[in-house]
Design a protein around this motif. Structure first.
Motif, short mmCIF file in Angstrom:
data_model
loop_
_atom_site.label_atom_id
_atom_site.label_comp_id
_atom_site.label_asym_id
_atom_site.label_seq_id
_atom_site.Cartn_x
_atom_site.Cartn_y
_atom_site.Cartn_z
N THR A 163 1.18 -1.14 -0.36
CA THR A 163 -0.23 0.25 -0.18
C THR A 163 1.13 1.69 -0.32
O THR A 163 0.59 2.50 -0.53
CB THR A 163 -0.84 0.05 1.00
OG1 THR A 163 -0.45 0.22 2.29
CG2 THR A 163 -1.96 -1.17 0.82
N LEU A 190 -7.55 -1.08 -3.32
CA LEU A 190 -6.41 -0.43 -4.24
C LEU A 190 -6.22 0.46 -5.06
O LEU A 190 -6.26 1.37 -5.16
CB LEU A 190 -5.48 -1.99 -4.65
CG LEU A 190 -4.71 -2.85 -4.60
CD1 LEU A 190 -4.54 -3.94 -5.08
CD2 LEU A 190 -4.10 -2.56 -3.05
N TYR A 196 -4.11 2.98 -6.53
CA TYR A 196 -3.54 2.52 -8.11
C TYR A 196 -4.31 2.78 -9.33
O TYR A 196 -5.76 2.78 -8.67
CB TYR A 196 -3.65 1.05 -7.28
CG TYR A 196 -2.12 0.48 -6.84
CD1 TYR A 196 -1.18 -0.23 -7.39
CD2 TYR A 196 -2.06 1.00 -5.26
CE1 TYR A 196 0.15 -0.74 -6.49
CE2 TYR A 196 -1.60 0.22 -4.81
CZ TYR A 196 -0.29 -0.07 -5.13
OH TYR A 196 0.68 -0.82 -5.09
#
Lengths: 336, 336
Positions: A163, A190, A196
């Protein structure tokens, strides 16, 4: 001074394959009076980390194996509750490596005083502002030498290091960041929380195919926490000149027989790739640089984090096993 | 000008696994009159190299695959026998990449004039003073970053690159150099002629055990021409901070199914190791540095070499297959 006790977790036997509760014992002892130069610290948080599994084996590694019958050592943060040393006053917040106990008594020199910043919980020194964040930072910079605009793939991206890695990659200039994780919930986190651009569930299988779909123009940097089929998939997806920072291989930690490596290592030659493993111990000289660059990002609210907290020193083994099975999101911690 | 012919070797079909003579055809054609700007070159030596096997496949690699029905291209050295270009006079010694033919006719710009140094046979430009020597040099310096006093292991050390690598490693300051080769005769040559401190025969098996015996204090640099069990053995023998320059993987070139990789890749992490593949094409900017450092060593007689020479363009395929089977010592060449 009233009688004080310390509850500690010891290694009782070396696990073969997956560890189980029987490999550990919990013991409570009375603490002696403080000797000159010693302090007594009541822990606030104790860390459970993947690398600890390696130290439970009796084999050559980058740190010595744990001794049987001794306490599992590792990162913890606590507060001085009694001091017989001039350098650490009662009440000081400290970081140390004494590991799995609720209270620890030891020479003051084995503890480092921590700054107390309003709004920064002490647990962060065990992850995003500590070894975990620095591992992500060192892997992306010193090892993989991430360049502006590159595509980064992070395996095991919902873990504590993962993370941090995705967010730091973006803050360091990455163009596109892709992560893998082991459940639909983690995959959602995510992209929704950790910045992400794309993510997939490796438990759906075909890691290479999922990676290729998420990175149609290939990857330039791979930050590996998993090994195994993730490494093989990255080798297939690498653009020429790609670099991998190998940080962990959680897929292999509990294997009793070493799994075979990727079948496409010759891509290293044809595409001019580099695989480099690292452990943070050799890069501690970058700690100042790391804090200088990352603390402002954290202060600006640009770095999100998760903690999975288990309460009570007596539940440390359970927390460790849960982390090995991937039950945590973000950093797994034991709160004392 | 009398009619001239060119005999060439073409790729007839793509090999599956080991190539065989049926994968090639030999053709002799009449050459046209020279067009303006062209030269005609009679080759003296034609090179057969492991990387050519990769180009016979129809797959992504660092150079395009050979086209079916076309000449196998690669290094050759020859002399201009007719010229319709002002820059290359008849009689000039030239290096080129036109490959497997006895006579070649092409634009002058596709040939490089070579210096004619007394005592330096023209064939050397195809190995020790050419790509082969430079491959060894680049692998040891730019990739593996060899440091004074380190222990170096070279796999496939009796080949063209390997014989150069051991000697250059010593000249660059290596402490101990260990090589593997595929016959007792080659092993003897490594220590008697090529300056290796120790050598072993990998066909005796247990590469890891033989390497450990030859390098009781571990290795720091691995120059790999073989891959497979050699890479696994090196990973086991590496000291902390070791570096591998991956140059070739002859063990995998003819495999129809990709073999599994080493089972001990996690050593990359625990020991902080680096594996880096390379092909010379990305390091041609080091050609000047290479020639400046290595030519004097050669002139001082400090670099030995071997050639295995097969006569006649019609025997080129046999030479190539022999090289793939390891029948050469040093550089395999076809003399025209």
């Amino acid at each position: 001074m009233s009688t004080a006790t310390s509850t500690q977790i010891l290694l009782a036997s070396r696990p073969t394959g997956w560890p189980s509760p029987e490999n550990f014992t919990t013991t409570t002892t009375e603490l002696a009076e403080l000797a000159p130069g010693e302090v007594r610290v009541r822990n606030e948080f104790v860390s459970v980390d993947p690398y600890m599994r390696g130290r439970m084996n009796d084999s050559r590694s980058y740190v010595a194996p744990y001794a049987l019958g001794e306490r599992i050592t590792g990162g913890a943060v606590g507060r001085v509750i009694a001091s017989a040393d001039g350098t650490l006053a009662e009440g000081t917040l400290v970081l140390h490596q004494h590991g799995w106990s609720d209270t620890i008594q030891a020479p003051a020199a084995t503890f480092s005083a921590l700054p107390e910043v309003p709004g920064v919980p002490s647990s962060l020194h065990l992850h995003i502002l500590g070894m975990t964040g620095m591992t992500a930072y060192v892997g992306l910079t010193a090892i993989a030498q991430l360049r502006e605009g590159e595509t980064v793939f992070v395996s095991g991206a919902a873990g504590a290091v993962g993370t941090a890695t995705g967010q730091l990659a973006k803050l360091l200039g990455a163009g596109r960041v892709i992560g893998s994780a082991g459940s639909p919930e983690k995959v959602a986190l995510l992209t929704q929380k950790y910045g992400y651009d794309a993510a997939f569930d490796y438990k759906d299988g075909d890691v290479a195919g999922q990676l290729a779909a998420a990175a149609p123009e290939g990857i330039d940097v791979f930050f590996d926490n998993v090994g195994g089929d993730h490494l093989e998939a990255a080798l297939a997806a690498f653009n020429d000149g790609g670099r991998a920072a190998l940080c962990g291989a959680i897929s292999a930690y509990n294997a009793t027989e070493a799994p075979a490596g990727p079948r496409n290592l010759t891509n290293l030659i044809t595409r001019g790739l580099r695989l480099e493993g690292f452990t943070l111990g050799h890069y501690l000289h970058l700690a100042g640089e790391f804090r200088e660059r990352v603390t402002p990002w954290f202060a600006e609210g640009r770095i999100a984090y998760d903690e999975t907290v288990v309460d009570g020193i007596e539940n440390t083994v359970e927390a460790f096993l849960g982390m090995m099975r991937g039950q945590n999101t973000g950093k797994m911690l034991v709160r004392i």
